[in-house]
Motif scaffolding. Structure first.
Motif, PDB file in Angstrom:
ATOM      1  N   ARG A 146      15.871  16.302   3.503  1.00  0.00           N
ATOM      2  CA  ARG A 146      15.727  17.169   2.732  1.00  0.00           C
ATOM      3  C   ARG A 146      16.969  17.799   2.259  1.00  0.00           C
ATOM      4  O   ARG A 146      16.974  18.367   1.036  1.00  0.00           O
ATOM      5  N   GLN A 147      18.038  17.790   2.983  1.00  0.00           N
ATOM      6  CA  GLN A 147      19.282  18.299   2.433  1.00  0.00           C
ATOM      7  C   GLN A 147      19.740  17.318   1.449  1.00  0.00           C
ATOM      8  O   GLN A 147      20.273  18.010   0.392  1.00  0.00           O
ATOM      9  N   ASP A 148      19.601  16.080   1.343  1.00  0.00           N
ATOM     10  CA  ASP A 148      19.934  15.401   0.022  1.00  0.00           C
ATOM     11  C   ASP A 148      19.198  15.674  -0.940  1.00  0.00           C
ATOM     12  O   ASP A 148      19.592  15.664  -2.225  1.00  0.00           O
ATOM     13  N   ARG A 149      17.984  15.934  -0.856  1.00  0.00           N
ATOM     14  CA  ARG A 149      17.127  16.367  -2.054  1.00  0.00           C
ATOM     15  C   ARG A 149      17.315  17.860  -2.652  1.00  0.00           C
ATOM     16  O   ARG A 149      17.554  17.760  -3.753  1.00  0.00           O
ATOM     17  N   SER A 150      17.697  18.667  -1.815  1.00  0.00           N
ATOM     18  CA  SER A 150      17.953  19.989  -2.268  1.00  0.00           C
ATOM     19  C   SER A 150      19.259  19.902  -2.957  1.00  0.00           C
ATOM     20  O   SER A 150      19.593  20.702  -3.811  1.00  0.00           O
ATOM     21  N   ALA A 151      20.057  18.904  -2.479  1.00  0.00           N
ATOM     22  CA  ALA A 151      21.589  18.692  -3.242  1.00  0.00           C
ATOM     23  C   ALA A 151      21.688  18.109  -4.386  1.00  0.00           C
ATOM     24  O   ALA A 151      22.619  17.920  -5.127  1.00  0.00           O
ATOM     25  N   GLY A 152      20.288  17.621  -4.819  1.00  0.00           N
ATOM     26  CA  GLY A 152      20.245  16.689  -5.955  1.00  0.00           C
ATOM     27  C   GLY A 152      20.867  15.270  -5.708  1.00  0.00           C
ATOM     28  O   GLY A 152      21.008  14.274  -6.581  1.00  0.00           O
ATOM     29  N   ARG A 153      21.116  14.786  -4.422  1.00  0.00           N
ATOM     30  CA  ARG A 153      21.433  13.387  -4.107  1.00  0.00           C
ATOM     31  C   ARG A 153      20.405  12.524  -3.726  1.00  0.00           C
ATOM     32  O   ARG A 153      19.118  12.951  -3.201  1.00  0.00           O
ATOM     33  N   VAL A 154      20.191  11.049  -4.286  1.00  0.00           N
ATOM     34  CA  VAL A 154      19.391  10.195  -4.019  1.00  0.00           C
ATOM     35  C   VAL A 154      19.582   9.953  -2.610  1.00  0.00           C
ATOM     36  O   VAL A 154      20.478   8.914  -2.056  1.00  0.00           O
ATOM     37  N   GLY A 155      18.779  10.138  -1.661  1.00  0.00           N
ATOM     38  CA  GLY A 155      19.006   9.478  -0.142  1.00  0.00           C
ATOM     39  C   GLY A 155      18.220   8.568   0.278  1.00  0.00           C
ATOM     40  O   GLY A 155      17.920   7.607  -0.400  1.00  0.00           O
ATOM     41  N   GLY A 156      17.739   8.316   1.356  1.00  0.00           N
ATOM     42  CA  GLY A 156      16.975   7.359   2.003  1.00  0.00           C
ATOM     43  C   GLY A 156      15.458   7.303   1.167  1.00  0.00           C
ATOM     44  O   GLY A 156      15.196   8.302   0.770  1.00  0.00           O
ATOM     45  N   THR A 157      14.835   6.248   1.566  1.00  0.00           N
ATOM     46  CA  THR A 157      13.332   6.029   1.098  1.00  0.00           C
ATOM     47  C   THR A 157      12.477   6.172   2.243  1.00  0.00           C
ATOM     48  O   THR A 157      12.773   5.837   3.442  1.00  0.00           O
ATOM     49  N   THR A 158      11.363   6.814   1.866  1.00  0.00           N
ATOM     50  CA  THR A 158      10.461   7.094   2.808  1.00  0.00           C
ATOM     51  C   THR A 158       9.043   6.168   2.404  1.00  0.00           C
ATOM     52  O   THR A 158       8.930   5.741   1.534  1.00  0.00           O
ATOM     53  N   ALA A 159       8.445   5.805   3.623  1.00  0.00           N
ATOM     54  CA  ALA A 159       7.182   4.753   3.379  1.00  0.00           C
ATOM     55  C   ALA A 159       5.896   5.470   3.983  1.00  0.00           C
ATOM     56  O   ALA A 159       5.963   6.334   4.933  1.00  0.00           O
ATOM     57  N   VAL A 160       4.758   5.164   3.168  1.00  0.00           N
ATOM     58  CA  VAL A 160       3.379   5.531   3.541  1.00  0.00           C
ATOM     59  C   VAL A 160       2.842   4.287   3.719  1.00  0.00           C
ATOM     60  O   VAL A 160       2.774   3.652   2.755  1.00  0.00           O
ATOM     61  N   PHE A 161       1.892   4.128   4.969  1.00  0.00           N
ATOM     62  CA  PHE A 161       1.206   3.058   4.929  1.00  0.00           C
ATOM     63  C   PHE A 161      -0.157   3.510   5.722  1.00  0.00           C
ATOM     64  O   PHE A 161      -0.261   4.498   6.372  1.00  0.00           O
ATOM     65  N   ASP A 162      -1.205   2.418   5.527  1.00  0.00           N
ATOM     66  CA  ASP A 162      -2.563   2.566   6.316  1.00  0.00           C
ATOM     67  C   ASP A 162      -2.499   2.486   7.852  1.00  0.00           C
ATOM     68  O   ASP A 162      -1.549   2.111   8.307  1.00  0.00           O
ATOM     69  N   LYS A 163      -3.636   2.367   8.296  1.00  0.00           N
ATOM     70  CA  LYS A 163      -3.794   2.170   9.676  1.00  0.00           C
ATOM     71  C   LYS A 163      -3.423   0.833  10.150  1.00  0.00           C
ATOM     72  O   LYS A 163      -3.002   0.740  11.307  1.00  0.00           O
ATOM     73  N   SER A 164      -3.468  -0.197   9.443  1.00  0.00           N
ATOM     74  CA  SER A 164      -3.285  -1.596   9.750  1.00  0.00           C
ATOM     75  C   SER A 164      -1.627  -1.845   9.506  1.00  0.00           C
ATOM     76  O   SER A 164      -1.284  -3.046   9.662  1.00  0.00           O
ATOM     77  N   GLY A 165      -1.076  -0.798   8.881  1.00  0.00           N
ATOM     78  CA  GLY A 165       0.362  -1.145   8.673  1.00  0.00           C
ATOM     79  C   GLY A 165       0.624  -1.508   7.336  1.00  0.00           C
ATOM     80  O   GLY A 165       2.001  -1.831   7.107  1.00  0.00           O
ATOM     81  N   ARG A 166      -0.431  -1.635   6.547  1.00  0.00           N
ATOM     82  CA  ARG A 166       0.003  -2.214   5.115  1.00  0.00           C
ATOM     83  C   ARG A 166       0.569  -1.060   4.203  1.00  0.00           C
ATOM     84  O   ARG A 166      -0.164   0.005   4.113  1.00  0.00           O
ATOM     85  N   ALA A 167       1.778  -1.432   3.619  1.00  0.00           N
ATOM     86  CA  ALA A 167       2.144  -0.182   2.664  1.00  0.00           C
ATOM     87  C   ALA A 167       1.328   0.234   1.475  1.00  0.00           C
ATOM     88  O   ALA A 167       0.809  -0.436   0.741  1.00  0.00           O
ATOM     89  N   LEU A 168       1.319   1.536   1.429  1.00  0.00           N
ATOM     90  CA  LEU A 168       0.470   2.209   0.313  1.00  0.00           C
ATOM     91  C   LEU A 168       1.498   2.690  -0.722  1.00  0.00           C
ATOM     92  O   LEU A 168       1.300   2.506  -1.892  1.00  0.00           O
ATOM     93  N   TYR A 169       2.624   3.050  -0.235  1.00  0.00           N
ATOM     94  CA  TYR A 169       3.699   3.472  -1.310  1.00  0.00           C
ATOM     95  C   TYR A 169       5.133   3.646  -0.710  1.00  0.00           C
ATOM     96  O   TYR A 169       5.203   3.881   0.742  1.00  0.00           O
ATOM     97  N   PHE A 170       6.209   3.666  -1.324  1.00  0.00           N
ATOM     98  CA  PHE A 170       7.468   3.841  -0.940  1.00  0.00           C
ATOM     99  C   PHE A 170       8.072   4.911  -2.251  1.00  0.00           C
ATOM    100  O   PHE A 170       7.849   4.803  -3.038  1.00  0.00           O
ATOM    101  N   SER A 171       8.871   5.991  -1.406  1.00  0.00           N
ATOM    102  CA  SER A 171       9.574   6.938  -2.633  1.00  0.00           C
ATOM    103  C   SER A 171      10.705   7.303  -2.033  1.00  0.00           C
ATOM    104  O   SER A 171      10.907   7.316  -0.799  1.00  0.00           O
ATOM    105  N   LYS A 172      11.487   7.725  -3.035  1.00  0.00           N
ATOM    106  CA  LYS A 172      12.828   8.353  -2.865  1.00  0.00           C
ATOM    107  C   LYS A 172      12.575   9.810  -2.747  1.00  0.00           C
ATOM    108  O   LYS A 172      13.577  10.743  -2.131  1.00  0.00           O
TER     109      LYS A 172
END
Length: 268
Positions: A146-172
């Motif tokens: 959150r600190q990176d985003r509020s400062a306008g920096r591109v920080g790490g990436t987050t992942a969203v996945f389903d119940k079986s662990g299959r990726a749905l999306y990745f985002s900065k």
């Protein structure tokens, strides 16, 4: 099943030119380049048959060879680490690997068990084309995002996945959204995507024939090309075991990583 680790490294990074040759000091005051510390992290992984640094830059090649790394020179046209891994495979002598691991050269804090668990996860899921680790954020890590985003920096990436662990999306961006505040050591519903990939060679070969889609272009995340073209990415949850994980994305991250190397947990 043979395992090859490729460490893709380029000098002309848009956000941080010359990043692989940035010097990081550890607790003993020893200074080593980012590429050397990434190579040492790769060499610590059990069950790996070969480790190579893949680059198109003579400065990185010279630095890597100076500390004993095997280097393969790749095309300047490689747009990301996945393309560079695919290019490297075609230039290496010897038997073809069964699994190719992309350990990107900006993550020297990657624990060996992250990669070991990743390889095991891909082996266990015959339907997955690619596997990648995810780490559940605690409140401290989420605050850093959150600190990176509020400062306008591109920080790490987050992942969203389903119940079986299959990726749905990745985002900065920080996904999923949560408006809650969390204590530093409290688990959160946000998962940090660890920038390591294990590919089946067929998926890696297919990647090079695919064009960049709109989501990959918007996010600047190479793995979205797999999802946009119907390939399957398995998200393998890994355990931090008290270790702090942070990638070197921006100049500000040098201090964060040096604090970890010195044995001090960095500020969020």
């Amino acid at each position: 099943m043979s395992v090859l680790i490729v460490i893709p490294a380029r000098y002309a990074s848009t956000r941080y030119p010359g990043k692989p040759l940035v010097v990081l000091r550890d607790a003993d005051g020893v200074s080593k380049t980012l590429i050397q510390r990434s190579w040492e992290a790769a060499m610590a992984v059990r069950g790996v048959d070969r480790v190579v640094v893949a680059t198109d830059d003579a400065r990185i090649s010279d630095a890597a060879e100076s500390f004993g790394a095997e280097v393969v020179m790749t095309a300047e046209s490689c747009a990301n680490g996945t393309e560079r891994c695919a290019d490297a495979i075609g230039r290496l002598d010897g038997p073809a690997p069964t699994i190719v691991v992309n350990l990107q050269g900006d993550a020297p804090l990657t624990p060996a068990w992250f990669v070991e668990d990743l390889v095991a996860g891909l082996r266990a899921d015959d339907g997955a084309d690619v596997a990648t680790p995810v780490l559940r954020c605690d409140g401290r890590a989420l605050a850093g995002f959150r600190q990176d985003r509020s400062a306008g920096r591109v920080g790490g990436t987050t992942a969203v996945f389903d119940k079986s662990g299959r990726a749905l999306y990745f985002s900065k961006e920080v996904l999923p959204f949560t408006g809650h505040d969390y204590d530093p050591d409290m688990p959160t519903p946000v998962f940090h995507h660890v920038g390591v990939y294990a590919y089946r060679p067929a998926a890696l070969a297919r990647y090079t024939g695919l064009t960049q889609g709109p989501l990959e272009a918007l996010e600047g995340l190479e793995q979205l090309r797999f999802l946009e073209n119907g390939l399957t990415i398995k998200c393998v949850e890994v355990e931090g075991r008290g270790r702090v994980f942070w990638e070197l994305n921006n100049p500000e991250d040098v201090e964060r990583i040096e604090r970890v190397l010195a044995g001090r947990v960095p500020d969020a």
